[in-house]
Design a protein around this motif. Structure first.
Motif, short mmCIF file in Angstrom:
data_model
loop_
_atom_site.label_atom_id
_atom_site.label_comp_id
_atom_site.label_asym_id
_atom_site.label_seq_id
_atom_site.Cartn_x
_atom_site.Cartn_y
_atom_site.Cartn_z
N LEU A 188 59.02 48.48 -23.62
CA LEU A 188 57.88 47.87 -22.96
C LEU A 188 57.65 46.46 -23.49
O LEU A 188 57.90 46.19 -24.65
N GLU A 189 57.15 45.64 -22.63
CA GLU A 189 56.80 44.29 -23.10
C GLU A 189 55.58 44.38 -24.01
O GLU A 189 54.81 45.35 -23.97
N ALA A 190 55.42 43.39 -24.85
CA ALA A 190 54.29 43.36 -25.78
C ALA A 190 52.98 43.32 -25.02
O ALA A 190 52.90 42.83 -23.90
N GLY A 191 51.95 43.87 -25.62
CA GLY A 191 50.63 43.84 -25.01
C GLY A 191 50.10 45.24 -24.75
O GLY A 191 50.74 46.23 -25.05
N TRP A 192 48.90 45.30 -24.18
CA TRP A 192 48.22 46.55 -23.92
C TRP A 192 48.86 47.27 -22.74
O TRP A 192 49.18 46.65 -21.72
N HIS A 193 49.06 48.58 -22.88
CA HIS A 193 49.57 49.41 -21.79
C HIS A 193 48.77 50.70 -21.76
O HIS A 193 48.37 51.23 -22.80
N HIS A 194 48.58 51.23 -20.56
CA HIS A 194 47.93 52.53 -20.40
C HIS A 194 49.04 53.58 -20.33
O HIS A 194 49.93 53.51 -19.48
N ILE A 195 49.01 54.54 -21.27
CA ILE A 195 50.01 55.61 -21.32
C ILE A 195 49.28 56.93 -21.08
O ILE A 195 48.25 57.19 -21.69
N ALA A 196 49.81 57.75 -20.20
CA ALA A 196 49.22 59.06 -19.93
C ALA A 196 50.31 60.11 -19.86
O ALA A 196 51.35 59.89 -19.23
N ALA A 197 50.08 61.23 -20.53
CA ALA A 197 50.97 62.39 -20.45
C ALA A 197 50.14 63.52 -19.85
O ALA A 197 49.04 63.80 -20.31
N VAL A 198 50.68 64.17 -18.82
CA VAL A 198 49.94 65.22 -18.11
C VAL A 198 50.78 66.48 -18.06
O VAL A 198 51.96 66.44 -17.69
N LYS A 199 50.16 67.59 -18.42
CA LYS A 199 50.77 68.92 -18.30
C LYS A 199 49.98 69.64 -17.20
O LYS A 199 48.82 69.96 -17.40
N ASP A 200 50.59 69.84 -16.04
CA ASP A 200 49.83 70.37 -14.91
C ASP A 200 50.06 71.86 -14.63
O ASP A 200 49.63 72.37 -13.61
#
Length: 86
Positions: free
Chosen positions: A1-13
């Protein structure tokens, strides 16, 4: 990923595991048995630590939900304002 803020989400459905970056699904598992990924136990949960590696950086606004978010929910969260200072 490029530097900076990122939104990461892991979902178990209940059927599959999903990984989202900045609101976009980037990986999905094949179907699995729910018991293979049972997370209910008396052990502490560590976020950012693996068996051999760990996350090196800062985290902001870490959340754990008691239900599986859908893609639209994840996208709305990712579209929210970037945390101050990033």
């Amino acid at each position: 990923l490029e530097a900076g803020w990122h939104h990461i989400a892991a979902v178990k459905d209940g059927r599959k595991l999903w990984l989202y970056i900045d609101g976009v699904p980037i990986a999905v598992s094949p179907s699995y048995h729910e018991r293979d990924y049972e997370l209910s136990n008396g052990e502490p949960m560590f976020i950012g630590f693996g068996a051999h590696e760990f996350f090196k950086g800062r985290m902001s606004d870490v959340r754990v939900y008691g239900l599986a978010l859908d893609g639209a929910d994840v996208a709305r969260l990712a579209d929210a304002k970037t945390p101050a200072g990033y």
